[in-house]
Design a protein around this motif. Structure first.
Motif, mmCIF file in Angstrom:
data_model
loop_
_atom_site.group_PDB
_atom_site.id
_atom_site.type_symbol
_atom_site.label_atom_id
_atom_site.label_comp_id
_atom_site.label_asym_id
_atom_site.label_seq_id
_atom_site.Cartn_x
_atom_site.Cartn_y
_atom_site.Cartn_z
ATOM 1 N N TYR A 390 0.832 -1.195 0.000
ATOM 2 C CA TYR A 390 0.000 0.000 0.000
ATOM 3 C C TYR A 390 0.869 1.249 0.000
ATOM 4 O O TYR A 390 1.900 1.302 0.666
ATOM 5 C CB TYR A 390 -0.941 -0.016 1.216
ATOM 6 C CG TYR A 390 -1.867 -1.201 1.181
ATOM 7 C CD1 TYR A 390 -3.026 -1.179 0.421
ATOM 8 C CD2 TYR A 390 -1.547 -2.380 1.869
ATOM 9 C CE1 TYR A 390 -3.860 -2.288 0.353
ATOM 10 C CE2 TYR A 390 -2.375 -3.484 1.812
ATOM 11 C CZ TYR A 390 -3.531 -3.435 1.054
ATOM 12 O OH TYR A 390 -4.342 -4.534 0.980
ATOM 13 N N GLU A 446 -8.728 -5.201 3.465
ATOM 14 C CA GLU A 446 -9.501 -4.228 2.696
ATOM 15 C C GLU A 446 -10.991 -4.498 2.857
ATOM 16 O O GLU A 446 -11.414 -5.660 2.839
ATOM 17 C CB GLU A 446 -9.128 -4.328 1.209
ATOM 18 C CG GLU A 446 -7.689 -3.997 0.904
ATOM 19 C CD GLU A 446 -7.356 -4.131 -0.582
ATOM 20 O OE1 GLU A 446 -8.297 -4.176 -1.403
ATOM 21 O OE2 GLU A 446 -6.166 -4.190 -0.915
ATOM 22 N N PRO A 447 -11.784 -3.434 3.079
ATOM 23 C CA PRO A 447 -11.448 -2.002 2.956
ATOM 24 C C PRO A 447 -10.960 -1.349 4.257
ATOM 25 O O PRO A 447 -10.834 -0.128 4.288
ATOM 26 C CB PRO A 447 -12.774 -1.397 2.507
ATOM 27 C CG PRO A 447 -13.801 -2.231 3.200
ATOM 28 C CD PRO A 447 -13.244 -3.633 3.203
ATOM 29 N N LYS A 470 -6.991 -0.358 -6.920
ATOM 30 C CA LYS A 470 -7.592 0.609 -6.003
ATOM 31 C C LYS A 470 -8.793 1.337 -6.595
ATOM 32 O O LYS A 470 -9.438 2.133 -5.901
ATOM 33 C CB LYS A 470 -6.544 1.648 -5.580
ATOM 34 C CG LYS A 470 -5.429 1.079 -4.709
ATOM 35 C CD LYS A 470 -4.471 2.166 -4.266
ATOM 36 C CE LYS A 470 -3.374 1.602 -3.370
ATOM 37 N NZ LYS A 470 -2.431 2.654 -2.917
#
Length: 506
Positions: A390, A446-447, A470
């Protein structure tokens, strides 16, 4: 007690189918694990590549600049991290803007989806086909068009490799205003299309501020000549900014004019050990106060990141083990002046107990060895199981909070949660290592990670773009009004949606 922080010796140790259509997958070591059904995405209403299309491309480019062999297609269909695999059956390698124009015009008229691709070093699936899009590679568009040595403006084709351009500029006593770990393979056009940030942003700013002009081919083949080399030009809308960071969804960048800077005469790198993140922030604020005009980079590395570098790459800390590490680079035009400023800053930080230990060098071989610890960290990922990656940015007071929250959130589900990055511009790279990909773990991350990023007033993409991975979280970051405007721009410039579909806008 620290002795001579700036004189310590440097010690660096040594296709499946979905309703009849191929789908992109998460892959680990070439084993499929995650279908795009999880993204609720279906192949768009595009044509498939048929013999008549191949005939046109062969006539335009010749056999040598078309790839259809499955083994040769592999490196274009798989992303840099080997997490994603597309199912493209053809790669086109144009050499000129005119060829790109003819390719896109033909694809637009025949509703053939296109995936623009540069060095394929992205980490969010922006340059990887999702289904069977035609890959248009810029790798043969690699010429320097012009260098104005007086103004420092470089004009080059989109396929020029970043490191090659910096080495070319070095001969002219100039420096490219961008530096990345992937500089040996990434393309200038891709850098512009993702608005890449990198290691020098603290001093030189992002590409929106350095790109003076672009040449772009639209979806219908129209060539937009926005290749101005003027620093000031307020004649109407600044259209080039539409394409900087648009990830190939609005047009294909073919040429770039960029402002380069004089190469510094003096470079110093300091590597410091610190007790906690609060001390990291204090050190950064002091660096800005004392050395703002020569400060080029301020990078932070946490303990798990350093452990990864040591275990997987044989790259260790040159100063021993500490909870946090900071790498500072200064560049300037006066060796004595810069050294005095850096030494004074370090002495103050020692006296105030901001730092515990450190080393500093102005020797090329030694500061390159220090930079290797930071720049080569991504090379350790593929040796650490499966790594969820990320790229975030935060206000500095929240910079490291998400890493700490994720460690607690993951618990025993992961074996390493680590963060490092460009503290100078608020950009942190957060990684979560697991033994192997697991959908339940992915759902656990995620999320949650994106929602927490919003809570901390951050961005879920600091410098790598939204890409494919994304795209579905864009609504967390942008208002519906903003997204609607983005969609309207996309519809106007690419009404058939052939340019890099499934990216940025889901």
């Amino acid at each position: 007690m620290i002795k001579n922080v700036w004189k310590l010796p440097l010690r660096i140790s040594n296709s499946t189918k979905n309703n009849g259509f191929p789908v992109t997958k998460y892959w680990i070591h070439s084993q499929p694990n995650f279908t795009k059904n999880n993204f609720n995405i279906k192949r768009g209403n595009f044509s498939h590549v048929e013999e008549e299309h191949l005939y046109f491309f062969r006539k335009l480019l010749g056999e040598s600049r078309i790839i259809t062999d499955l083994s040769d297609l592999e490196k274009y269909n798989v992303d840099w991290n080997k997490h994603l695999r597309g199912a493209s059956t053809i790669v086109l390698k144009p050499k000129t803007t005119e060829e790109v124009s003819k390719i896109l015009s033909y694809c637009n008229n025949n509703r053939l989806a296109v995936c623009p691709q540069g060095g394929n070093t992205g980490v969010v699936g922006g340059a990887t086909p999702v289904f069977d899009e035609i890959i248009v590679s810029t790798e043969l568009m690699n010429k320097v068009i012009n260098l104005d040595e007086k103004s420092g403006v470089l004009t080059c084709e989109a396929g020029c490799i970043l490191q090659n351009m910096d080495e070319f500029l070095q001969q002219k006593n100039l420096i490219f205003p961008l530096d990345l770990g992937a500089k040996g393979s990434c393309h200038i056009g891709g850098n512009v299309s993702t608005n890449a940030g990198g290691l020098r942003l603290l001093k030189y700013g992002n590409l929106h501020g350095n790109v003076l002009g672009l040449e772009v081919v639209q979806a219908n083949g129209t060539v937009l000549d926005l290749l101005s080399t003027l620093k000031k030009d307020n004649t109407g809308y600044h259209l080039k900014h539409l394409f900087i960071g648009s990830e190939g969804t609005l047009g294909l960048v073919t040429k770039v004019a960029i402002q380069c800077r004089l190469r510094p005469k003096s470079t110093h790198v300091a590597f410091l050990g610190l007790q906690n993140f609060n001390q990291v922030l204090k050190t950064f604020y002091k660096a800005k106060q004392d050395m703002d005009e020569i400060l080029t980079a301020f990078e932070v590395i946490d303990t798990p990141s350093m452990e990864l570098a040591n275990e997987k790459l044989g790259l260790g800390s040159p100063i021993g083990d500490y909870p946090f590490y900071v790498l500072i680079e200064t560049t300037g035009s006066n060796e004595k002046h810069d050294e005095e400023k850096l030494d004074g800053f370090l002495q103050t930080c020692l006296n105030k107990n901001f730092i515990l230990n450190g080393t500093v060098t102005g020797e090329v071989s030694k500061y390159k060895a220090i930079w290797d610890v930071r720049e080569k960290l991504p090379q350790g990922y593929i040796k650490d199981g499966f790594v969820f990656m990320y790229d975030m940015s935060f206000p500095l007071e929240n910079y490291y909070k998400l890493v700490e929250d994720l460690r607690e959130h993951m618990g025993s589900l992961s074996h390493r949660v680590f963060g490092f990055g460009h503290l100078g511009d608020g950009n942190i790279h957060i990684q979560i290592s697991v033994k192997e990909f697991n959908q339940d773990v992915a759902n656990h991350i995620e999320p949650y990670i994106f929602e927490l990023t919003k809570k901390y007033n951050g961005s879920i993409s600091a410098e790598h773009g939204m890409g494919f991975l994304k795209a579905k979280y864009l609504n967390l970051m942008k208002s519906q009004e903003s997204i609607n405007l983005m969609k309207n721009i996309k519809q106007m410039l690419d009404p058939n949606g052939i340019l890099n579909p499934y990216k940025v806008l889901f």
